[in-house]
Design a protein around this motif. Structure first.
Motif, mmCIF file in Angstrom:
data_model
loop_
_atom_site.group_PDB
_atom_site.id
_atom_site.type_symbol
_atom_site.label_atom_id
_atom_site.label_comp_id
_atom_site.label_asym_id
_atom_site.label_seq_id
_atom_site.Cartn_x
_atom_site.Cartn_y
_atom_site.Cartn_z
ATOM 1 N N THR A 31 0.833 -1.203 0.000
ATOM 2 C CA THR A 31 0.000 0.000 0.000
ATOM 3 C C THR A 31 0.864 1.249 0.000
ATOM 4 O OG1 THR A 31 -1.762 -1.149 1.200
ATOM 5 C CG2 THR A 31 -1.792 1.257 1.261
ATOM 6 N N MET A 35 0.969 4.293 -2.822
ATOM 7 C CA MET A 35 0.618 5.660 -2.444
ATOM 8 C C MET A 35 1.793 6.615 -2.636
ATOM 9 S SD MET A 35 -1.823 5.085 0.894
ATOM 10 C CE MET A 35 -2.392 6.795 0.881
ATOM 11 N N ASP A 48 -2.368 8.069 6.733
ATOM 12 C CA ASP A 48 -3.009 7.829 5.434
ATOM 13 C C ASP A 48 -2.743 6.402 4.960
ATOM 14 O OD1 ASP A 48 -3.870 10.494 5.307
ATOM 15 O OD2 ASP A 48 -2.037 11.139 4.276
ATOM 16 N N ALA A 52 -5.447 3.299 4.442
ATOM 17 C CA ALA A 52 -5.605 2.641 3.143
ATOM 18 C C ALA A 52 -5.297 1.149 3.228
ATOM 19 C CB ALA A 52 -4.695 3.307 2.114
#
Length: 216
Positions: A31, A35, A48, A52
């Motif tokens: 992830t 990102m 964040d 996610a």
């Protein structure tokens, strides 16, 4: 017997916990790579990434205590499959240019890791940036690997003995990094066609007469 069964169950439970922990760490890292490739490391927070990835921030910090630790782990993931950093054995001389084609083919299969590197490189150009020293060392390693491979090609006879292999090594790195960045800007470009054209030009300029005659 009962004591042994209890011990076996405890061992199995620990193995299961480790496997789940490893899977959770891998999911967080995947992830993070996606990102960071999309937004840059400065555009996303640990919170964040945790959200996610479907874990709490505390859960993320269990595996990656700091953002720098997460960034280094992300770069580790890229370097583990980067043939620049870990070149296959036996790639020497003109084979280096074929290897560049393989590198780009692999990147097209893993576009997230490609974007990750260009983003981290742009964010760590200044001394004191979190990954600056590591990226400088990485660049030196890549250059040294190329010089060794090209030098072996001179000894083997497929690269001209008067070729400036140090300059050629820098040219290869500049081409790869530049085209990688360009592709991030505009993925519509015919990436592999451009690499093939560059390869033909480089081989024509550095190959020994014997190697050129053999490939004619």
């Amino acid at each position: 017997m009962e004591h042994r069964n209890t011990r076996d169950r405890t061992s199995e439970a620990r193995s299961g916990n480790r496997a789940r922990g490893d899977a959770r760490r891998a999911a967080i890292l995947d992830t993070a790579v996606e990102m960071i490739a999309r937004h840059g490391s400065r555009g996303v927070s640990l919170g964040d990434i945790a959200q996610a990835a479907g874990v709490s921030k505390t859960g993320l910090l269990h595996h990656f205590p700091t953002k720098d630790a997460l960034l280094n782990a992300a770069l580790d993931l890229r370097d583990a499959v980067d043939r620049h950093v870990n070149p296959p054995a036996g790639v020497v001389g003109l084979d280096v240019f074929t290897e560049v084609e393989e590198i780009f083919t692999g990147w097209l299969e893993r576009p997230a890791t490609l974007g990750l590197f260009t983003g981290l490189l742009a964010e760590n150009l200044t001394a004191g940036d979190p990954l600056h020293d590591r990226l400088v060392t990485r660049a030196e390693t890549v250059h040294a690997n190329l010089v060794t491979a090209l030098g072996a090609g001179v000894e083997r006879g497929d690269i001209r003995p008067d070729a400036d292999i140090d300059a050629i090594a820098y040219t290869i790195v500049a081409f790869v990094n530049g085209l990688e960045t360009y592709w991030q800007l505009d993925p519509r470009i015919p990436l592999l066609d451009m690499v093939a054209s560059w390869k033909r030009a480089m081989v024509a300029s550095v190959a020994s007469p014997e190697a050129l005659a053999a490939s004619a």
